[in-house]
Design a protein around this motif. Sequence first.
Motif: not given
Length: 259
Positions: A7, A11, A14, A31
């Motif tokens: 995860e 991110k 991204d 994050i």
Amino acid sequence: MKMFASERRSKIIDLLHERKRITVKEIASQIGVSEATLRTDLNKMENDGLLTRTHGGAVINEDKENDTSFNVRQKKNKKEKIQISKRALDLIEEKQCILLDASSTALELARLLNSTSLRLTVVTSGLQTAIELKDNPDITVILIGGVVTKKSTSIEGTLGIDILDYVNIDIMFTSANGFSLENGLEDFNLYEVQIKKEIVQRASKVIALVDSSKIGKSSSAVFAKFGQIDRLITDQPIESPFLNKLDAHHIDTIITNET
């Protein structure tokens, strides 16, 4: 809530797609993960060819066609992939519903399927696989919905995963960027990992199509552990202790070049 490595790395990708260049401090603020953890992530992702580390951060690899590019991957070990696909073809029965992932090995299997008269339903997350099979009158093709990104040949993310609620997958045929002794099947594309993990849980049987260059290698994230794999098809005999672990989990192994 704790964030898993896959995860975090999704991110990070991204953010890099959005900004092209980013610092560790910026990622940490976005994050909420320690900078030490993020440096480990970035180093791992650089080893996998997803980005290039810079002083204090990273830049995305957009134009460099590295080993993770589909065009590069489909040319590597092509003979072995065809041999593996031929053995996989023998395991498919009339009127089954099978799933082919977006790997170059699964595409070779699709090419073989396209020249048969088997009546099948094929679910896939691979754009090229869907295109390969779309004109075969005996095969119903279901393409899993999601995001298509630049230079991608796969559907990414889990937007269309609900389609799997309406089909029963008899066999999932999947390849991997690595098959490690510690973790199982691993891949470098974190978006594909997300969807593969979902499919593994839903398929009645999981068959790994992995050429010998991937055996014992690691990648970015795990999508299938040993206990979730039913059969492995590879091109060369496997040495201990890897073979012992396959046997311990009752994974049937087919060797295409076994003498």
